[in-house]
Design an enzyme around this catalytic site. Structure first.
Site, mmCIF file in Angstrom:
data_model
loop_
_atom_site.group_PDB
_atom_site.id
_atom_site.type_symbol
_atom_site.label_atom_id
_atom_site.label_comp_id
_atom_site.label_asym_id
_atom_site.label_seq_id
_atom_site.Cartn_x
_atom_site.Cartn_y
_atom_site.Cartn_z
ATOM 1 N N LYS A 283 0.855 -1.189 0.000
ATOM 2 C CA LYS A 283 0.000 0.000 0.000
ATOM 3 C C LYS A 283 0.890 1.239 0.000
ATOM 4 C CE LYS A 283 -4.319 1.507 2.154
ATOM 5 N NZ LYS A 283 -5.285 1.263 3.240
ATOM 6 N N GLU A 371 -19.749 -4.709 9.892
ATOM 7 C CA GLU A 371 -20.673 -3.909 10.690
ATOM 8 C C GLU A 371 -21.739 -4.758 11.382
ATOM 9 O OE1 GLU A 371 -18.759 -1.354 7.673
ATOM 10 O OE2 GLU A 371 -19.863 -3.249 7.550
ATOM 11 N N ARG A 399 -25.721 -1.235 6.775
ATOM 12 C CA ARG A 399 -25.455 -2.649 6.539
ATOM 13 C C ARG A 399 -25.825 -3.509 7.746
ATOM 14 N NH1 ARG A 399 -20.955 -2.849 2.631
ATOM 15 N NH2 ARG A 399 -19.724 -4.256 3.908
#
Length: 645
Positions: A283, A371, A399
């Site tokens: 990353k 979530e 969600r």
């Protein structure tokens, strides 16, 4: 930038040799670094997928072949290579291109992807559709990060992939952890063996021969795959979870080795059945500060590209960010109550729960991008006597709606749901605006729902949720800077369901909830300067709503203006009109200001508030219009009286 400026579509990539493609990767990185240094966006993720993006568009026939990006943080190179290079300076700006893939923007964007873990399910649907449409030459690729693989939806897609006829390719972009153990030379050998076109041709030929001799039938083909996987497991002395799903696994390979990526993708491109390619990337690849601190450089804001120094516009004497007030207050509460714990789905830094994590690591739980699990896990903690502060961004809480109803509210468990980034959030656009929470939570029994006007209210609400309430408690607050330079106060319990009058007025009353009330206060002050006096009421609680206060308002004002940083349908304004209807206050005019029945684009928060008609100027205009309506009504009533009616 000599090559990049000549690429207007993926077809232009296909004309280049490997050395030129590698140069394109260098130019892409330089372009992204340059652009994001002065127009902030999602930085490190896109730098990590440059080679992958080039390889995919080089090998596949996009847009006929489908690329489905997960989340979209990693898709900037994709946008630049698909005809949007010259538009990229408008990225995330009002009227510009979206920071996420969006089919309305380009045919190369196959699916809206602002939330995590959706790519496998969506791509599987496309792959099955290709089979049903007899488009056997259409390839579908899902690109998902290892972070998004922590979401339950990803595993629902994996579970279903082997039971449907499809040729889906899943690319796992792993930039943080290894799923399988590295085994040196044997691993490299197996990668080359199982991704060899010759090997796969032989393997498929053997399968066809067995099938023709009726040694196996279609119902037993999974046996052959399992047998092959068992041989691999024996040789490598490891189990592979993906092959447990009957998905052929390849890798891991270096995601920054462009020639190797191209070779592997070419060799597995026409392989039948679902498969997964595991690549390892860094990353922030190509920019040293981002490689060193990937979390900070996920979305670093403005920075000096030469020195890597981030440019922080907010001075030390300005108000704290709301998320920081939450984070510091949570530590303060946890220091005095050992039953308080923190739960967050992969956002400890974003929601500032990292402060609690530093002070009480054993009482802070980052559960990954999950979530639903975060809410039910919190419910389990609450069931055993702990007091969980479950912090989830408002748009992501969507969600976990079923879990809020079934696992928290139904059982009336003491879970404190803190909805960060509530309301319009700015440049992330429609996938991230937290404008639905008031409307979707309001119908749920047993919930207390509140929104602070300022930082003192936020602290008091957190304190009240712990010591002044026994059931589930929802606190929603916005992204960004607060209102008060001195945000610390002595916390106190505030009465549940009680609002307050902030200013008296005549004939017109403005009702607000949350931080948007500060815009309303400025508009009311502006109107007062020209002799128009509107009252101001801050409801503070949407549920239970303050019926005594609404009765006072209904008996004293002829025109009400409701203001909320959320959707009008089902929100605070509707709660007010529901009360007026039930109690037969039918002569009161009501104007509702909020988000209309539409998805709001990206732009700065100030631009979007103006666009949606909830900024200071829009509220002021609504007060002026209300005043004109009252004046005209008085004229009509006077005429009626004079005429004897």
């Amino acid at each position: 930038m000599k090559l990049l400026t000549q690429i207007n579509s993926p077809d232009d990539l296909k004309k280049l040799n490997i050395e030129q493609l590698q140069q394109v990767c260098c130019e892409l990185r330089e372009y992204i670094i340059d652009q994001l240094s002065h127009n902030p966006g999602h930085f490190a993720s896109s730098l990590g997928t440059v080679e992958l993006t080039v390889a995919l568009h080089y090998i596949y026939n996009t847009p006929y072949d489908r690329l489905v990006w997960d989340v979209g943080h990693q898709a900037y190179s994709h946008k630049i290579l698909t005809g949007r290079r010259d538009m990229f300076p408008s990225n995330r700006k009002l009227g510009g291109i979206s920071g996420f893939p969006n089919p309305k923007e380009s045919e190369y964007d196959t699916f809206v992807s602002g939330h995590a873990s959706t790519s496998i399910s969506a791509a599987l649907g496309m792959a099955v559709a290709a089979h049903l449409n007899h488009e056997e030459d259409r390839h579908v690729v899902a690109i998902i990060g290892d972070g998004a693989m922590t979401g339950g939806l990803a595993y629902e897609g994996l579970n279903n992939a082997c039971s449907q006829p499809n040729n889906l390719l899943i690319i796992l972009n792993d930039n943080d952890m290894s799923i399988d153990h590295n085994v040196g030379g044997l691993r490299e050998y197996l990668i080359k063996l199982t991704t060899s076109a010759k090997y796969n041709k032989i393997r498929y030929g053997i399968y066809q021969a067995f099938k023709q001799k009726k040694l196996i039938d279609e119902d037993k083909k999974n046996f052959i795959i399992r047998f092959n996987n068992s041989i691999k497991s024996l040789l490598t002395r490891q189990q592979n979870m993906f092959e447990g799903f009957n998905i052929r696994y390849f890798g891991p390979i270096d995601g920054h080795d462009l020639p190797e990526l191209i070779r592997v993708l070419r060799n597995i491109k026409d392989m039948k059945g679902p498969k997964l390619l595991h690549i390892k990337t860094i990353k922030g690849k190509g920019y040293a500060p981002a490689e060193k601190s990937a979390t900070i450089w996920h979305a670093p804001g403005l920075f000096d590209k030469e020195t890597g120094e981030r440019i922080i516009k907010r001075s030390k004497d300005q108000p704290q960010l709301y998320q920081d007030v939450f984070g510091h207050t949570l530590v303060e509460l946890a220091e005095k109550n050992e039953k308080i714990v923190g739960v967050t789905p992969a956002m400890p830094t974003g929601c500032s729960m990292n402060y609690l994590m530093e002070k009480f690591p054993e009482r802070t739980f980052d559960v990954g991008i999950a979530e639903e699990h975060a809410v039910t896990f919190s419910a389990g903690l609450a069931k055993e006597g702990f007091i969980p502060f479950c912090n989830i961004y408002s748009s992501f809480m969507q969600r976990a709606y079923d879990q809020v109803i079934h696992d928290v509210a139904l059982q009336k468990l003491k879970v404190i749901l803190c909805l960060d980034r509530a309301g319009l959030v700015g440049e992330d656009g429609p996938t991230h605006h937290g404008v639905f929470d008031l409307a979707y939570l309001r119908p749920i029994p047993n919930l207390t729902i509140a929104a602070p006007l300022n930082e003192h209210d936020l602290r008091n609400l957190m304190y009240t949720a712990v010591y002044g309430n026994e059931g589930p408690f929802v606190i929603r607050y916005p992204k960004g800077q607060g209102e008060l330079k001195n945000w610390q106060n002595t916390m106190q319990i505030i009465p549940i369901g009680k609002g307050r009058k902030l200013r008296d007025g005549e004939r017109i009353a403005v009702l607000s909830i949350g931080k948007i009330g500060n815009d309303a206060a400025k508009a009311i002050e502006k109107a007062a300067e020209i002799g128009i006096f509107a009252a101001h009421y801050d409801l503070l609680f949407l549920k239970p709503i303050d019926k005594e206060l609404l009765t006072e308002i209904a008996q004293n004002y002829a025109y009400l203006i409701t203001v909320e940083n959320g959707v009008i349908a089902g929100g605070m304004g509707d709660a007010v009109t529901d009360f007026l209807t039930v109690h037969h206050y039918n002569d009161i005019r009501v104007r509702k200001l909020g988000i209309k029945d539409e998805f709001v684009t990206q732009g700065s928060i100030d631009e979007l508030k103006h666009l949606c008609g909830i900024d200071e100027d829009s509220i002021f205009e609504a007060i002026m219009e209300a005043n004109e309506v009252i004046k005209n009504t008085n004229k009509v009533n006077t005429i009626k009286k004079l005429s004897g009616h």
